[in-house]
Each structure stands twice: as C-alpha cells, then as structure tokens.
Design an enzyme around this catalytic site. Sequence first.
Site, PDB file in Angstrom:
ATOM      1  N   LYS A  94       2.855  10.209   7.963  1.00 41.69           N
ATOM      2  CA  LYS A  94       2.197   9.764   9.314  1.00 41.69           C
ATOM      3  C   LYS A  94       2.605  10.364  10.503  1.00 41.69           C
ATOM      4  O   LYS A  94       2.457  11.383  10.971  1.00 41.69           O
ATOM      5  CB  LYS A  94       2.336   8.109   9.452  1.00 41.69           C
ATOM      6  CG  LYS A  94       1.017   7.471   8.405  1.00 41.69           C
ATOM      7  CD  LYS A  94       0.958   6.187   8.936  1.00 41.69           C
ATOM      8  CE  LYS A  94       0.105   5.355   7.952  1.00 41.69           C
ATOM      9  NZ  LYS A  94      -1.513   5.888   8.098  1.00 41.69           N
ATOM     10  N   ASP A  97       9.431   2.854   1.398  1.00 45.33           N
ATOM     11  CA  ASP A  97       8.007   3.485   1.940  1.00 45.33           C
ATOM     12  C   ASP A  97       8.205   3.370   3.423  1.00 45.33           C
ATOM     13  O   ASP A  97       7.709   2.074   3.809  1.00 45.33           O
ATOM     14  CB  ASP A  97       6.975   3.099   1.276  1.00 45.33           C
ATOM     15  CG  ASP A  97       5.596   3.708   1.708  1.00 45.33           C
ATOM     16  OD1 ASP A  97       5.724   4.290   2.932  1.00 45.33           O
ATOM     17  OD2 ASP A  97       4.648   3.753   1.001  1.00 45.33           O
ATOM     18  N   PHE A 116       0.809  -1.275   0.002  1.00 44.72           N
ATOM     19  CA  PHE A 116       0.057  -0.094   0.075  1.00 44.72           C
ATOM     20  C   PHE A 116       0.880   1.270  -0.006  1.00 44.72           C
ATOM     21  O   PHE A 116       1.770   1.320   0.877  1.00 44.72           O
ATOM     22  CB  PHE A 116      -0.773  -0.063   1.276  1.00 44.72           C
ATOM     23  CG  PHE A 116      -2.000   1.028   1.149  1.00 44.72           C
ATOM     24  CD1 PHE A 116      -3.100   1.196   0.417  1.00 44.72           C
ATOM     25  CD2 PHE A 116      -1.745   2.345   1.887  1.00 44.72           C
ATOM     26  CE1 PHE A 116      -3.995   2.147   0.382  1.00 44.72           C
ATOM     27  CE2 PHE A 116      -2.536   3.535   2.010  1.00 44.72           C
ATOM     28  CZ  PHE A 116      -3.807   3.281   0.877  1.00 44.72           C
TER      29      PHE A 116
HETATM   30  C1  LIG Z   1       3.027   2.368   3.890  1.00 46.87           C
HETATM   31  C2  LIG Z   1       2.107   3.472   3.439  1.00 46.87           C
HETATM   32  N1  LIG Z   1       2.415   4.100   2.266  1.00 46.87           N
HETATM   33  C3  LIG Z   1       1.460   5.420   2.102  1.00 46.87           C
HETATM   34  C4  LIG Z   1       0.416   5.629   2.896  1.00 46.87           C
HETATM   35  C5  LIG Z   1      -0.430   6.817   2.446  1.00 46.87           C
HETATM   36  O1  LIG Z   1      -0.222   7.720   3.237  1.00 46.87           O
HETATM   37  P1  LIG Z   1      -1.390   8.981   3.107  1.00 46.87           P
HETATM   38  O2  LIG Z   1      -2.653   8.287   3.751  1.00 46.87           O
HETATM   39  O3  LIG Z   1      -0.924   9.853   4.255  1.00 46.87           O
HETATM   40  O4  LIG Z   1      -1.610   9.424   1.878  1.00 46.87           O
HETATM   41  C6  LIG Z   1       0.073   5.008   3.870  1.00 46.87           C
HETATM   42  C7  LIG Z   1      -1.148   4.998   4.678  1.00 46.87           C
HETATM   43  O5  LIG Z   1      -1.519   4.305   5.217  1.00 46.87           O
HETATM   44  C8  LIG Z   1       1.040   3.626   4.379  1.00 46.87           C
HETATM   45  O6  LIG Z   1       0.748   3.074   5.513  1.00 46.87           O
END
Ligand SMILES: Cc1ncc(COP(=O)(O)O)c(C=O)c1O
Length: 398
Positions: A254, A225, A141
């Site tokens: 986050k 990520d 994700f």
């Molecule tokens: C690993 C990861 N990447 C990207 C995101 C996306 O972040 P945002 O919701 O702040 O756009 C999330 C959100 O849960 C995530 O857990």
Amino acid sequence: MTQTQGGTWQRRFGDSIMRSTAVPRVLLERGQGCEVWDADGKRYLDFLAGIAVNALGHAHPVLVEAVAAQAASLIHVSNYFATAPQLELAERLVRLAGAGERGRVYFGNSGAEANEAAFKLARLNRGDGRRTRVLALQASFHGRTMGALALTGKPALREPFEPLPAGVEHIDTTVEALEAAMDDRVAAVFVEPIKGEAGVIDLPEGFLERARELTTEHGALLVLDEIQTGIGRTGSWFAFQRTGVVPDAITVAKGIAGGVPIGALVTFGDASDLFEAGQHGSTFGGNPLATAAANAVLGEIERAGLVAEAARRGAQLRASIEGMRSPLVAEIRGSGLLLGVGLTRPVAAELAAACLEAGLIVNAPNDSSIRLAPPLIVGDAEIAEFTTLFSTALEGLA
Ligand SMILES: Cc1ncc(COP(=O)(O)O)c(C=O)c1O
C-alpha cells in the site's frame, strides 16, 4: 458526474472491465495533495487516499521527480541483476522495522504477493515435519490470490474459490481462542494489528503480546500483516512498534511507494534463514522504478516527520468527529490516520454516497462502518473541510 459522461465511460467500463469489479461512480482525471478532480472538473477532498496508499497525497513533487528520474534511467532489470534503489530500500525497511542485523527483505508487487511470500515462509517453518497448521483470524483480510485468500477470514470471499491451499484455520480474535488453538503443529499465526477491511477493528488488549508468547513457546512464526497499518499510518512506522512485541515477519505494501505497485516481506531473526535460493521470486519484484519510488516516499515521510504527524492529525480528526455529537456515530476505532467510524445504523453505503456527492471521498468497508485514511500530509484546512462535509452528510441521514 454528467449523464453523457456516465453514459459513455460507465458503459465502456461495464463492457470491457472484468465483472469482478463493480462499475465505479466517478472517473478521476487528476490529483494534487489531498484533492482529486473528476472528468467534469468536480473537485473531491480525498480522505481515502486510494485505500491508505497515497501517503504523500497526489502528485507530490518528491515522488514525481523520483519516478521520472528513475524511469529515464532504468525501469526494470529482472532479479538476475541488483540495483542501488533496491538495496537502499531493503536496508531502509530493515532499519525502520527494527529488524536488526539479521533482517531481510523479499520484494513483490502487491500486498497479496507479500502475504503469499509469508505463507511460503510459514510452510518452510516445518520443524520436524509436523508443522502444517496455520492460524489466521476471522474477519481478517490478507488479499485475493489463492494463498492470501486462504489466509483471509471472510468465508464469502473464500468459498467460490475453494479448494484453497490447505491447513489454514480461522479463529476468533480472542486470547482464549488463540490459547485453545495453539500447539506444536502450528507453523505460523497471521495477524493484522488493526483489521482494516473488516471496518478498522482494533485487536483486544494484550492479544499481540499473548500471540508472541504462544508462538515463541510452540516454535510458530508470528507474522504481522502491516499492509494497511504500516508506513506511518497509525502513528508509528509499523503498528506493532507501539507494543513491546517483536514479530518474526511483517508484510507491507500500500503506502510504501505512494501508489507505485510494490509489496514486501520483512523477516526478523531466524525467520530470515528459511528461504533458500530459487524458492521464491517475481519478475517485477524489487525493480528499480518501484524501489526508487518507495525510497522517495519513505525519505519524505522521515524528512517531514509524517509519522508523528499521523498521530497528531489522527487525534485531531478523531476529536472533530467526536465534536459532531451525531446520534449516528456509535464509536471511533483505529489509530492515527486509519480511523473507523462505527455507525448506530447500517447506513454506511448511503453515508459514503452522500459524502461523494458533496465532494468528499470516504469509504464504507461494511454496512455500519466508514473508513478514513487520508494522506499523511493532511492539514488544518483539509480537516476543517472534512468536518463541514462529514457533519452535513451525517445530519442528512440522522
Ligand atoms: C491488511 C491487508 N492485507 C493485504 C491486502 C492485499 O493487498 P493488495 O490489494 O495490494 O494485494 C490488503 C488490501 O486491502 C490489506 O488491507
């Protein structure tokens, strides 16, 4: 939640908020530390922290004061101007990530935006023009904007929005699949060190190390990520730091500003030279309010030693769940204060609902996993209360 309350605000939510979000069960009004209260005054122990965001818990005085002071001085100026909090945060992130003298930071406003920036970085890593492939992992994700969605390895999320930016291929999370997929046309490989949204799934042993070798060999960027795993949550500032791997870029968001929206791309080495002036930007990105908030959060994490605490409290939490000896618990995954409880039956939604009813916030990222991501300030009293509430909820469903 009372009927009247549910009848009114839930109807208003259903009538006014885009249907992209399900109607929540609870309307929260305030928080303090690891606790939140709903509009009826019911108290909840928060073991989700806004999905790994409220690193310092709720209403932490250091963050509250930093936001108030910055708001009273300068909230926003646009990228035509520099500000001291922005510079301080960029330097701090480079230091904490170990990105060295060549490290650089791009600021956006969310995790998805950080990954959009990383995707554009990958496009700039063209080599002789042949590098058009991007590899990402199945079940990963990376966010919900079009580029981040293209990277996301969940077909059900992607398909309604196709066509998405081209060139992304989702591979099995195995060294063999990575070896088979790599060639000189790969511009970047995107990896979550622990797949949070997939249910807190650890990478196979040696995967990151092999990904580093292969990306180096083929001239591809290794982009990690760290949006969910970063900022101390897994027991090191960034999860990759527990391996010997040095990536070309990481994305963070986050927990970095404790809930004030911000995201960042941090680059290492040659990857820092790919963007040229005018190739990317954001009106709000790196504004003084968000960066001052992040400086306060990161400063407090350092001052209070919360990275080591995440490791210690995570081990304590893991031991407490193991000690429940519940037939419903198959395994415990993750690291530090990002834990996934794998269940033997697909009752995660019922279990999370039972916890909520009992005053404990956890979440069910899929049918058979519970995710725990409490604030990094969690202590003995909270873990003891969690143990009572969670074991009772497990017994109710076992
Ligand atoms: C690993 C990861 N990447 C990207 C995101 C996306 O972040 P945002 O919701 O702040 O756009 C999330 C959100 O849960 C995530 O857990």
